[in-house]
Design an enzyme around this catalytic site. Structure first.
Site, PDB file in Angstrom:
ATOM      1  CG  ASP A 153      42.393   0.000  43.616  1.00 20.94           C
ATOM      2  OD1 ASP A 153      41.493  -0.519  42.933  1.00 20.94           O
ATOM      3  OD2 ASP A 153      43.076   0.978  43.236  1.00 20.94           O
ATOM      4  CE1 TYR A 205      38.414   7.161  45.897  1.00 18.13           C
ATOM      5  CE2 TYR A 205      37.458   8.695  44.323  1.00 18.13           C
ATOM      6  CZ  TYR A 205      37.557   7.425  44.846  1.00 18.13           C
ATOM      7  OH  TYR A 205      36.798   6.405  44.307  1.00 18.13           O
TER       8      TYR A 205
END
Length: 246
Positions: free
Chosen positions: A53, A111
């Protein structure tokens, strides 16, 4: 025709995300493609392991591209790091088999998400962690993490608008480490839906702050309704650490 694999590190705060946009060149993909086109003299399109993002970061994003160039890998690496912006770094250049595909061949990803959990913000962590001043109950958050580990339908923890494919994913690890005021959340799984990590983070923070119960996790799995989960945590605390391949 060569197939080249890139391992990429970037600070995403200045960019509109990974994916190339038609009305802007201010994306990670766009910047790398521009330099590769300059390097090879060919119109290069790179394939990323997935999108990140706007504002999110990466330590180990992976991409591949096809090219006719015979330039040595070391020279390609030097050229790209010389002409790319300083907040985008190519860590490794590799020749890979023709059938290697950075997105379709992934078997999992790792992540990290960082939270600065202190009443006083940090001058240094403000771009790379979420400032969350409220006290957090780490025990309750760990209980919630244990419920999220395993194979589940994570539709309720995603921003997906369409459901053409399965929304079942497997989280192998979801852990929390505290170093002073900094909380480090680690996510390892076989794949993550759109905004899944950030929505899980928002949910965990609400549980830690006491505005949501641990039992809400099972309810969200059952009803699959996005609005029942927590808010989507901001992107600037998110890092793509590693992409796994066989």
């Amino acid at each position: 025709m060569r197939n080249i694999k890139l391992t990429i590190e970037y600070d995403g705060k200045r960019y509109l995300g990974w994916q190339r946009l038609g009305d802007s060149d201010n994306t990670i993909q766009g910047k790398i493609e521009g330099v590769l086109t300059q390097l090879t003299g060919e119109k290069i399109e790179i394939i990323g392991s997935g999108r990140t993002d706007a504002g999110a970061h990466a330590r180990g994003q992976v991409a591949n591209f096809k090219t006719e160039t015979t330039m040595e890998r070391e020279k390609m690496l030097d050229f790209m790091n010389r002409y790319l912006p300083q907040d985008i770094i190519i860590k490794k250049v590799e020749d890979v088999p023709e059938r290697f595909h950075a997105r379709y061949n992934t078997t999992g990803k790792k992540y990290s998400y960082y939270v600065w959990n202190d009443a006083i913000p940090s001058a240094f962590e403000r771009y790379y962690s979420l400032h969350y001043p409220q006290p957090l109950d780490i025990d309750k958050m760990n209980q919630a993490c244990s419920l999220l580990v395993g194979s589940h339908d994570f539709l309720g923890f995603s921003s997906l608008k369409k459901m053409k494919k399965s929304t079942v994913r497997t989280i192998d690890e979801l852990s929390i480490q505290r170093e002073g005021s900094l909380l480090h959340f680690t996510f390892v799984g076989d794949g993550f839906l759109y905004n899944m990590v950030r929505i899980i983070m928002g949910t965990l923070l609400e549980i830690g702050a006491g505005t949501m119960e641990v039992s809400a996790i099972e309810e969200i799995f059952k009803n699959r309704i996005r609005q029942h989960a927590g808010e989507t945590a901001p992107s600037h605390g998110l890092f793509l650490d590693e992409v796994y391949y066989r």
